[in-house]
Write a protein that holds these residues in place. Structure first.
Motif, PDB file in Angstrom:
ATOM      1  N   UNK A 151      -2.109   3.384  -8.198  1.00 27.41           N
ATOM      2  CA  UNK A 151      -1.246   2.868  -7.194  1.00 27.41           C
ATOM      3  C   UNK A 151      -1.296   3.640  -5.874  1.00 27.41           C
ATOM      4  N   UNK A 152      -1.314   4.935  -6.066  1.00 25.00           N
ATOM      5  CA  UNK A 152      -1.285   5.801  -4.753  1.00 25.00           C
ATOM      6  C   UNK A 152      -2.672   5.616  -3.987  1.00 25.00           C
ATOM      7  N   UNK A 153      -4.001   5.539  -4.643  1.00 25.16           N
ATOM      8  CA  UNK A 153      -5.183   5.326  -4.088  1.00 25.16           C
ATOM      9  C   UNK A 153      -5.197   4.076  -3.546  1.00 25.16           C
ATOM     10  N   UNK A 154      -4.797   2.846  -3.957  1.00 29.21           N
ATOM     11  CA  UNK A 154      -4.913   1.822  -3.476  1.00 29.21           C
ATOM     12  C   UNK A 154      -4.158   1.240  -2.438  1.00 29.21           C
ATOM     13  N   UNK A 155      -2.474   1.699  -2.494  1.00 28.84           N
ATOM     14  CA  UNK A 155      -1.625   1.214  -1.667  1.00 28.84           C
ATOM     15  C   UNK A 155      -1.048   2.277  -0.961  1.00 28.84           C
ATOM     16  N   UNK A 156      -1.350   3.724  -1.172  1.00 32.58           N
ATOM     17  CA  UNK A 156      -0.831   4.476  -0.525  1.00 32.58           C
ATOM     18  C   UNK A 156       0.514   4.511  -0.662  1.00 32.58           C
ATOM     19  N   UNK A 157       1.243   4.649   0.601  1.00 28.45           N
ATOM     20  CA  UNK A 157       2.596   4.513   0.458  1.00 28.45           C
ATOM     21  C   UNK A 157       3.210   3.072   0.565  1.00 28.45           C
TER      22      UNK A 157
END
Length: 250
Positions: A219-225
């Motif tokens: 999720x962090x890699x795909x959407x960041x914040x």
């Protein structure tokens, strides 16, 4: 007449400043020529750095998916094993269901995105498998609503870890328990709401926590914040709320 022009202020200024004007003209020409070259060079450097960052992110995503797939396989076969002990006559049909789950997993492994409907069908198949295992003693609810069908795509197996976790920890006791899963999509905004009971007397559950950890990293890699994940570990219930913006098919 020459003396008359020499006494003219305009003539004096143009004559005195001719070298300055020539220098300024040369510098202006150089700026006009070099500016696009410099801008293009910085663009190439920035593009290279961006491509390298994207490649690194993709390598990380592939690595996380590579770890998640065996983890999911391990949990699924544990489920199948549990069913075969209690209901051996249903094992052949369940093996077929598991094979369908594995087929989807393998086919989606090399894809960055799949249709939301395919992902929800995969989740539904997994929930049905769990119903076969613990449905007789556990209240299981799965509901999904999409405002625009065949319009959205999602990274494959992005949501399953949260659902696996609910069944693993919410059904680890003989007493009455529940797992409730709700997925809604409105204007591209996906909301996953998962609630499971926490038994007062629960058996020990072997958990590597790979699934949740890797999913959060994905999720962090795909959407960041650009996503919101809220996890509430209360006394009798465990709640997960995930909100993110889906991509549309072009």
């Amino acid at each position: 007449m020459l003396d008359m022009f020499s006494n003219c202020r305009l003539y004096q200024n143009s004559h005195q400043r001719s070298y300055v004007y020539q220098l300024a003209s040369v510098l202006g020409t150089l700026v006009c020529i070099l500016s696009p070259i410099i801008v293009f060079k910085f663009y190439r450097i920035h593009r290279k750095q961006t491509d390298e960052a994207l490649l690194f992110n993709q390598m990380q995503l592939n690595s996380l998916k590579g770890q998640l797939n065996p983890h999911f396989l391990f949990n699924t076969f544990n489920t199948l094993y549990g069913i075969s002990l209690e209901f051996p006559e249903r094992t052949p049909d369940l093996i077929m269901k598991v094979s369908q789950l594995m087929r989807y997993q393998l086919e989606s492994n090399n894809k960055q995105c799949v249709s939301l409907e395919d992902e929800l069908e995969f989740i539904n198949s997994y929930v049905q498998l769990e119903k076969e295992r613990v449905g007789y003693r556990c209240d299981i609810t799965f509901d999904s609503k999409i405002d625009n069908e065949n319009a959205y795509k999602i990274s494959p197996m992005l949501l399953i870890a949260f659902i696996e976790n609910a069944f693993k920890h919410g059904t680890c006791a003989i007493e009455k328990c529940f797992v409730r899963i709700f997925i809604t999509v409105e204007k591209g905004n996906l909301h996953l709401h998962v609630v499971n009971s926490i038994p007062t007397k629960k058996t020990d559950v072997v958990s590597t926590k790979i699934g949740l950890k890797n999913t959060i990293e994905r999720l962090n890699l795909i959407y960041g914040k650009d996503y919101k994940l809220d996890i509430q570990d209360e006394k009798n219930t465990y709640i997960i709320d995930l909100k993110l913006q889906l991509k549309k098919f072009v």
